[in-house]
Enzyme design. Structure first.
Site, mmCIF file in Angstrom:
data_model
loop_
_atom_site.group_PDB
_atom_site.id
_atom_site.type_symbol
_atom_site.label_atom_id
_atom_site.label_comp_id
_atom_site.label_asym_id
_atom_site.label_seq_id
_atom_site.Cartn_x
_atom_site.Cartn_y
_atom_site.Cartn_z
ATOM 1 N N GLU A 80 15.177 9.848 -16.781
ATOM 2 C CA GLU A 80 14.806 10.396 -15.480
ATOM 3 C C GLU A 80 16.001 10.587 -14.552
ATOM 4 O O GLU A 80 15.977 11.430 -13.661
ATOM 5 C CB GLU A 80 13.785 9.468 -14.799
ATOM 6 C CG GLU A 80 12.413 9.498 -15.428
ATOM 7 C CD GLU A 80 11.643 10.766 -15.074
ATOM 8 O OE1 GLU A 80 12.026 11.451 -14.104
ATOM 9 O OE2 GLU A 80 10.671 11.081 -15.777
ATOM 10 N N HIS A 81 17.042 9.774 -14.736
ATOM 11 C CA HIS A 81 18.147 9.775 -13.769
ATOM 12 C C HIS A 81 19.180 10.846 -14.095
ATOM 13 O O HIS A 81 19.546 11.029 -15.261
ATOM 14 C CB HIS A 81 18.827 8.403 -13.754
ATOM 15 C CG HIS A 81 19.586 8.116 -12.504
ATOM 16 N ND1 HIS A 81 20.782 8.742 -12.211
ATOM 17 C CD2 HIS A 81 19.326 7.301 -11.459
ATOM 18 C CE1 HIS A 81 21.221 8.302 -11.044
ATOM 19 N NE2 HIS A 81 20.358 7.432 -10.561
#
Length: 338
Positions: A80-81
């Site tokens: 996600e990052h």
């Protein structure tokens, strides 16, 4: 006593073998101490915190990076990052008895050494940046790992150290000297990511693109017109946290004296209420300076006490720092760890 902190972020949040290799590399290095290693499976990222002398912190960062490079392959990485490489970002932070200038020199030495050892492009950011557009990490990361091969062909994005050649296994590294950054996430009690994204856009300093009545992004002289955000020294985005059926307003507080933790939390709560969703506590990723929590404690106790333990407990309770995992001051406050 000279204390310099380094908080490398590696693009691996699930593999214990990788974590143990990083730990071992730091533990076997003189003059540096591993303070914290905090993985996140959803972000697929691990935040490592170490502190030591100037030589110790340099050697610890180099050794940890080499260990990570042996175990991480960006061709298989999803998370996600935002990230640009396996050893995504390696910041050096003056804590005690050291200066920002010293940390700039350490970041340059690190960049020179690691680019040679791993044959990887390295960019300097924040106080180490040699170009204004490289001060902001988000600018360097734009396009992320997937866009790096093309980015390296652009003369404007030649690395500060290392080859301007795409390393498919490792991507690129960003390093530099900066003020103490607090990675701070506020939990939104909804699986609909649009709420967290909207709140992040409104609050982060960079704001969001301005649109016309038809929803089209407005541009002036070829550049996107932006509506500035409410909070200075704050970067933010909305992130899904699937294992808890939550979403998060994921923030980097780049100067907690400008925007303290409690201010960020209360502003997220305000926007969540406006959007008719609830906040369900928050979390601090990695370590936090004691003063940042004392500031929050003073706010929530209305300055009725100066007792350190009472203030920290007030901050933990009112910020909901136990929402996802127990918040243990002795393991999360940097001054208690050194």
């Amino acid at each position: 006593m000279k204390i310099i902190e380094c908080v490398p972020n590696f693009s691996e949040g699930k593999n214990n073998e990788t974590f143990e290799a990083i730990k071992s590399a730091i533990d076997s290095t003189d003059g540096v101490k591993l303070l914290n290693l905090e993985p996140d499976a959803d972000y697929n990222r691990v935040v490592v915190t170490m502190a030591g002398s100037d030589e110790g912190i340099l050697n610890g960062a180099v050794n940890a990076s080499i260990a990570a490079a042996e175990h991480i392959d960006m061709r298989n990485h999803k998370g996600e990052h935002p990230r640009i490489g396996a050893i995504d970002v390696v910041p050096f932070i003056p804590v005690s008895g050291s200066t920002m200038e010293e940390c700039v020199k350490i970041s340059e030495r690190y960049a020179e050494i690691i680019s040679g050892k791993l044959n990887v492009p390295v960019y300097l950011y924040e106080n180490s940046a040699r170009k204004p557009e490289r001060q902001n990490l988000a600018n360097i990361r734009k396009g992320e790992y997937e866009g790096l091969e093309e980015k390296l062909k652009d003369p404007e994005w030649q690395p500060d150290y290392g080859p301007a050649v795409f390393n498919p296994k490792l991507g690129a590294i960003v390093t530099g000297a900066r003020f103490f950054l607090i990675a701070y996430n506020v939990n939104i009690d909804s699986t609909d990511l649009s709420y967290a994204k909207k709140i992040a856009e409104i609050l982060r300093e960079s704001g969001y693109p301005k649109r016309d009545e038809n929803g089209n992004v407005i541009k002036k002289d070829g550049k996107t017109v932006r509506v500035p955000g409410r909070l200075k020294s704050v970067k933010g985005m909305g992130v899904a946290l699937e294992k808890f059926n939550l979403t998060q307003v994921s923030m980097n507080l780049t100067n907690y004296n400008v925007t303290p933790i409690h201010v960020a939390f209360e502003e997220v709560k305000k926007e969540a209420t406006r959007l008719a969703v609830k906040v369900k506590g928050s979390e601090i990723v990695g370590l936090v300076p004691k003063e940042a929590l004392l500031m929050a404690g003073r706010f929530y106790t209305d300055n009725r006490t100066e007792d350190e333990k009472e203030l920290i407990n007030a901050a933990i309770e009112n910020l909901g720092l136990n929402a996802l995992a127990p918040f243990k001051p002795e393991e999360k406050i940097i001054e208690y760890m050194i």
